[in-house]
Design a protein around this motif. Structure first.
Motif, PDB file in Angstrom:
ATOM      1  N   ARG A 192       0.831  -1.213   0.000  1.00  0.00           N
ATOM      2  CA  ARG A 192       0.000   0.000   0.000  1.00  0.00           C
ATOM      3  C   ARG A 192       0.861   1.257   0.000  1.00  0.00           C
ATOM      4  N   LEU A 193       1.931   1.262   0.806  1.00  0.00           N
ATOM      5  CA  LEU A 193       2.821   2.421   0.859  1.00  0.00           C
ATOM      6  C   LEU A 193       3.520   2.651  -0.476  1.00  0.00           C
ATOM      7  N   ARG A 194       3.936   1.552  -1.142  1.00  0.00           N
ATOM      8  CA  ARG A 194       4.570   1.695  -2.466  1.00  0.00           C
ATOM      9  C   ARG A 194       3.596   2.272  -3.480  1.00  0.00           C
TER      10      ARG A 194
ATOM     11  N   PHE B 108       3.640  10.233  -9.602  1.00  0.00           N
ATOM     12  CA  PHE B 108       2.944  10.486 -10.865  1.00  0.00           C
ATOM     13  C   PHE B 108       2.270  11.852 -10.851  1.00  0.00           C
ATOM     14  N   MET B 109       1.675  12.204  -9.707  1.00  0.00           N
ATOM     15  CA  MET B 109       0.996  13.495  -9.616  1.00  0.00           C
ATOM     16  C   MET B 109       1.993  14.652  -9.716  1.00  0.00           C
ATOM     17  N   ARG B 110       3.171  14.463  -9.151  1.00  0.00           N
ATOM     18  CA  ARG B 110       4.176  15.531  -9.255  1.00  0.00           C
ATOM     19  C   ARG B 110       4.636  15.708 -10.697  1.00  0.00           C
ATOM     20  N   GLY B 111       4.695  14.605 -11.445  1.00  0.00           N
ATOM     21  CA  GLY B 111       5.145  14.701 -12.832  1.00  0.00           C
ATOM     22  C   GLY B 111       4.031  14.912 -13.818  1.00  0.00           C
ATOM     23  N   ALA B 112       2.829  15.089 -13.318  1.00  0.00           N
ATOM     24  CA  ALA B 112       1.688  15.282 -14.220  1.00  0.00           C
ATOM     25  C   ALA B 112       1.794  16.619 -14.924  1.00  0.00           C
ATOM     26  N   PRO B 113       1.284  16.760 -16.140  1.00  0.00           N
ATOM     27  CA  PRO B 113       1.349  18.030 -16.872  1.00  0.00           C
ATOM     28  C   PRO B 113       0.605  19.130 -16.141  1.00  0.00           C
ATOM     29  N   ALA B 114       1.159  20.355 -16.236  1.00  0.00           N
ATOM     30  CA  ALA B 114       0.549  21.496 -15.565  1.00  0.00           C
ATOM     31  C   ALA B 114      -0.769  21.856 -16.239  1.00  0.00           C
ATOM     32  N   PRO B 115      -1.657  22.471 -15.491  1.00  0.00           N
ATOM     33  CA  PRO B 115      -2.928  22.904 -16.089  1.00  0.00           C
ATOM     34  C   PRO B 115      -2.697  23.896 -17.218  1.00  0.00           C
TER      35      PRO B 115
ATOM     36  N   GLU C 193       4.063   5.768  -5.534  1.00  0.00           N
ATOM     37  CA  GLU C 193       4.027   5.839  -6.993  1.00  0.00           C
ATOM     38  C   GLU C 193       2.975   6.825  -7.476  1.00  0.00           C
ATOM     39  N   GLN C 194       1.826   6.853  -6.809  1.00  0.00           N
ATOM     40  CA  GLN C 194       0.776   7.780  -7.208  1.00  0.00           C
ATOM     41  C   GLN C 194       1.203   9.228  -6.968  1.00  0.00           C
ATOM     42  N   GLU C 195       1.867   9.455  -5.830  1.00  0.00           N
ATOM     43  CA  GLU C 195       2.343  10.814  -5.535  1.00  0.00           C
ATOM     44  C   GLU C 195       3.392  11.262  -6.548  1.00  0.00           C
TER      45      GLU C 195
END
Length: 227
Positions: A64-66, A74-81, A70-72
């Motif tokens: 669960r922690l992994r 991905f969110m940091r590398g997500a394209p800017a609005p 990974e989700q965090e």
């Protein structure tokens, strides 16, 4: 019955004594410590089923922690609005316009400086041309004056006067703005006579100026100014 109880008691006592002997032997041979006692106790504390359940729970928690990490990431590398992208584009365009405006101002300053310096050079050329024309006119006038017969008569007359009288006549010319003519007369006189007349001037600055003009008169007549 008593015989059975006696046998059981004796057997238990024998095992207890054997266990005590084993523990004493482990301690005497440096094979037993507090950490090993705790590890041995932990080994026999939970059952195999309990240990398997605990390990499963731990592995599930780590998974669960992994997943959350990974989700965090991905969110940091997500394209800017789109709004942020537009804002960055507008900021870059504004910086480009400011740079162009600064370059334009610098170019205008350089043009103004060049025009000002060019005007100063032109004024200097015009002033030099006027001074040269005045000098040429002075040379012509002096040549005409000093080469005439009347000029020679005037020089002989000045030399025949007393130094103070000659000084007064020259002062009249100087006061009327004809200092160059007075210098011409002094320059054409004999050196001793001219020195006596100049010595009669009460103003040392004027006397020094007359001497300097007499000294440079030959140079003035022979030369012309250069740029």
């Amino acid at each position: 019955m008593r015989s059975v109880w006696l046998i059981v008691t004796t057997f238990a006592l024998a095992h207890f004594l054997a266990l005590v002997g084993v523990v004493a032997w482990l301690g005497a041979t440096d094979r037993l410590s507090a950490e090993r006692v705790h590890a041995l106790r932990d080994l026999f504390a939970p059952t195999i089923a309990q240990e398997a359940a605990t390990r499963a729970e731990r592995e599930a928690e780590e998974a669960r922690l992994r997943a959350e990490a990974e989700q965090e990431s991905f969110m940091r590398g997500a394209p800017a609005p789109a709004e942020n992208t537009i804002a960055r584009g507008q900021s870059a365009e504004s910086a480009h316009e400011q740079a162009l405006s600064r370059l334009d101002r610098e170019a205008q300053d350089l043009r103004r400086t060049f025009a000002r310096e060019l005007a100063q050079i032109e004024q200097s050329r015009e002033r030099l041309a006027r001074e040269r024309a005045d000098f040429e006119a002075l040379r012509a006038r002096l040549a005409e004056l000093e080469g005439s017969e009347q000029f020679e008569k005037a020089v002989r007359l000045y030399q025949s006067l007393k130094p103070r009288q000659a000084r007064d006549l020259l002062m009249t010319l100087i006061n009327s703005g004809q200092i160059e003519q007075a210098v011409s007369y002094l320059n054409a006189m004999e050196l001793r006579t001219a020195s006596r007349i100049i010595a009669e001037f009460e103003d040392p600055a004027l006397a020094a100026s007359l001497l300097e003009r007499v000294r440079t008169r030959g140079l003035e007549v022979a030369a012309s100014p250069e740029p």
